[in-house]
Scaffold this motif. Structure first.
Motif, mmCIF file in Angstrom:
data_model
loop_
_atom_site.group_PDB
_atom_site.id
_atom_site.type_symbol
_atom_site.label_atom_id
_atom_site.label_comp_id
_atom_site.label_asym_id
_atom_site.label_seq_id
_atom_site.Cartn_x
_atom_site.Cartn_y
_atom_site.Cartn_z
ATOM 1 N N LEU A 180 101.969 -10.637 38.909
ATOM 2 C CA LEU A 180 100.478 -9.882 38.627
ATOM 3 C C LEU A 180 99.495 -10.895 38.232
ATOM 4 O O LEU A 180 98.475 -10.431 37.850
ATOM 5 C CB LEU A 180 100.765 -9.016 37.386
ATOM 6 N N ASN A 181 99.843 -12.161 38.330
ATOM 7 C CA ASN A 181 98.861 -13.152 38.011
ATOM 8 C C ASN A 181 98.255 -13.832 39.471
ATOM 9 O O ASN A 181 97.427 -14.532 39.285
ATOM 10 C CB ASN A 181 99.334 -14.443 37.105
ATOM 11 N N LEU A 255 102.457 -1.018 47.348
ATOM 12 C CA LEU A 255 102.613 -0.892 45.849
ATOM 13 C C LEU A 255 104.064 -0.781 45.543
ATOM 14 O O LEU A 255 104.725 -1.395 44.643
ATOM 15 C CB LEU A 255 102.047 0.536 45.521
ATOM 16 N N PHE A 256 105.129 -0.108 46.383
ATOM 17 C CA PHE A 256 106.396 -0.082 46.148
ATOM 18 C C PHE A 256 107.090 -1.311 46.340
ATOM 19 O O PHE A 256 108.165 -1.550 45.620
ATOM 20 C CB PHE A 256 106.856 1.025 47.195
ATOM 21 N N LEU A 282 103.201 1.036 35.508
ATOM 22 C CA LEU A 282 103.065 1.776 36.731
ATOM 23 C C LEU A 282 103.464 1.143 37.914
ATOM 24 O O LEU A 282 104.118 1.617 38.757
ATOM 25 C CB LEU A 282 101.436 2.259 36.882
ATOM 26 N N LEU A 283 102.886 -0.234 38.086
ATOM 27 C CA LEU A 283 103.503 -0.887 39.266
ATOM 28 C C LEU A 283 104.784 -1.278 39.418
ATOM 29 O O LEU A 283 105.352 -1.225 40.472
ATOM 30 C CB LEU A 283 102.400 -2.301 39.153
ATOM 31 N N GLU A 284 105.561 -1.142 38.175
ATOM 32 C CA GLU A 284 106.790 -1.659 38.337
ATOM 33 C C GLU A 284 107.710 -0.458 38.337
ATOM 34 O O GLU A 284 109.183 -0.442 38.680
ATOM 35 C CB GLU A 284 107.331 -2.318 36.825
ATOM 36 N N ASP A 288 106.341 7.711 43.211
ATOM 37 C CA ASP A 288 104.901 8.252 43.835
ATOM 38 C C ASP A 288 104.109 8.591 42.985
ATOM 39 O O ASP A 288 102.905 8.715 43.216
ATOM 40 C CB ASP A 288 105.358 9.674 44.745
ATOM 41 N N GLU A 289 104.538 9.191 41.749
ATOM 42 C CA GLU A 289 103.636 9.647 40.773
ATOM 43 C C GLU A 289 102.855 8.446 40.104
ATOM 44 O O GLU A 289 101.762 8.583 39.935
ATOM 45 C CB GLU A 289 104.547 10.182 39.738
ATOM 46 N N ALA A 290 103.536 7.224 40.036
ATOM 47 C CA ALA A 290 102.852 6.184 39.397
ATOM 48 C C ALA A 290 101.849 5.806 40.693
ATOM 49 O O ALA A 290 100.852 5.114 40.314
ATOM 50 C CB ALA A 290 103.838 4.904 39.241
#
Length: 346
Positions: A180-181, A255-256, A282-284, A288-290
């Motif tokens: 994430l960096n 994303l997944f 949310l990323l982790e 689908d909802e995230a």
């Protein structure tokens, strides 16, 4: 990384790029200029991959549906036409670049656990991951065998170098899954390898084998590179906002797979510490909802529009590289390709 530093600046607000009124008209223009050569590329591609093995024939027929508008062969042939005349070497090398591109698609679908490509089942779904990996290797080995038919060691060297950079880009992206960096500069360096390099080498080969001067070769290589970067950023935006039924491939895989793309990098950069923590969750989550929540946040923060504006800036820069060419029908079509590469169905 310094080699590509010129594209890492923050994009200015760019003027709206002219739309292509009729994509079919552009394709008709392309066909009239290089149609015969494109047919020769297709024939070369098919002849090289012909096999008596029914299993291989079945896979070849299936994967032939993965190939879209043949952007990379078109770039090779149009740059050749804009610099002089299309030769047999151009047809061979255009087929080589398309073969390498197809191999990367087959391998990518395994890495991304994708189900569809060009509205049909991926090889890993239609058969299995083992078949996908081995067939991708089969395409790579045939591409180098075909490149040798030009009799040019330089062509083989350039193709080999480009393929190495594509694989390096893919490996770097995999290494950075969940990072994430990841910076914008690092992201751009990744897409320069995995996507832009093949577009760049297609244009380089087109100009070089048309006996263009070194400055023209350099400018056209840069045209292909910028176009490829713009294409990939637009693709990353589509992965968040596109309709799977329109785009024709599995969406949301970035994303997944926790692969950070430009919109997400910018979204993280705009987030407070608390918001970043929530976004990280949310990323982790990988649901689908995230994913839907992330897309909504990206739209609210304007990073979707920002990313597309950056793609437009790169496309405009690509067009400026063509200033070195004299006016011709081939140049006019080349000028429209960066627009077409980013203005796809959303």
């Amino acid at each position: 990384m310094n080699r590509f530093l010129f594209v890492f600046k923050k994009p200015k607000k760019v003027a709206e790029m002219p739309q292509i009124d009729n994509v079919n008209e552009l394709l008709t223009q392309t066909q009239s200029l290089i149609g015969d050569a494109l047919q020769a590329v297709e024939a070369t591609f098919a002849t090289e991959l012909a096999s008596k093995n029914p299993y291989l024939r079945d896979i070849y027929q299936h994967t032939s549906r993965f190939r879209g508008k043949r952007l990379r062969p078109i770039l090779c042939l149009l740059t050749a036409k804009a610099c002089g005349e299309i030769k047999r070497e151009h047809e061979i090398l255009a087929a080589v670049v398309e073969m390498i591109h197809t191999a990367t698609l087959v391998h990518d679908d395994v890495l991304d656990n994708a189900d569809i490509r060009r509205h049909v089942a991926t090889v890993n779904v239609r058969w299995n991951n083992h078949t996908s990996v081995l067939y991708g290797d089969f395409l790579f080995t045939h591409s180098f065998h075909l490149a040798a038919e030009t009799g040019s060691a330089e062509a083989c060297r350039l193709i080999g170098r480009a393929t190495n950079l594509v694989c390096e880009g893919e490996l770097t992206q995999i290494r950075n899954r969940g990072n994430l960096n990841l910076t914008e500069a690092e992201y751009l360096n990744i897409i320069d390898g995995k996507t832009a390099e093949l577009c760049a080498v297609a244009c380089l080969l087109g100009a070089k084998f048309a006996n263009a001067d070194q400055e023209t070769i350099k400018r056209l290589e840069n045209f292909g590179r910028l176009l490829g970067q713009a294409f990939q950023i637009a693709d990353d935006v589509l992965d968040l906002t596109g309709l799977e039924s329109n785009v024709g491939k599995t969406l949301g895989t970035d994303l997944f797979q926790q692969k950070l793309t430009l919109p997400i990098i910018r979204l993280l950069g705009k987030s407070s510490e608390q918001s970043k923590s929530e976004l990280t969750e949310l990323l982790e989550a990988g649901t689908d909802e995230a994913a839907q929540k992330i897309v909504l946040l990206a739209k609210e923060e304007g990073v979707i529009e920002e990313s597309f504006d950056f793609a437009k800036q790169l496309a405009t820069q690509a067009q400026s590289e063509l200033d070195i060419l004299p006016d011709s029908p081939a140049k006019q079509v080349l000028l429209k390709l960066p627009i077409m590469s980013i203005n796809r169905v959303v």
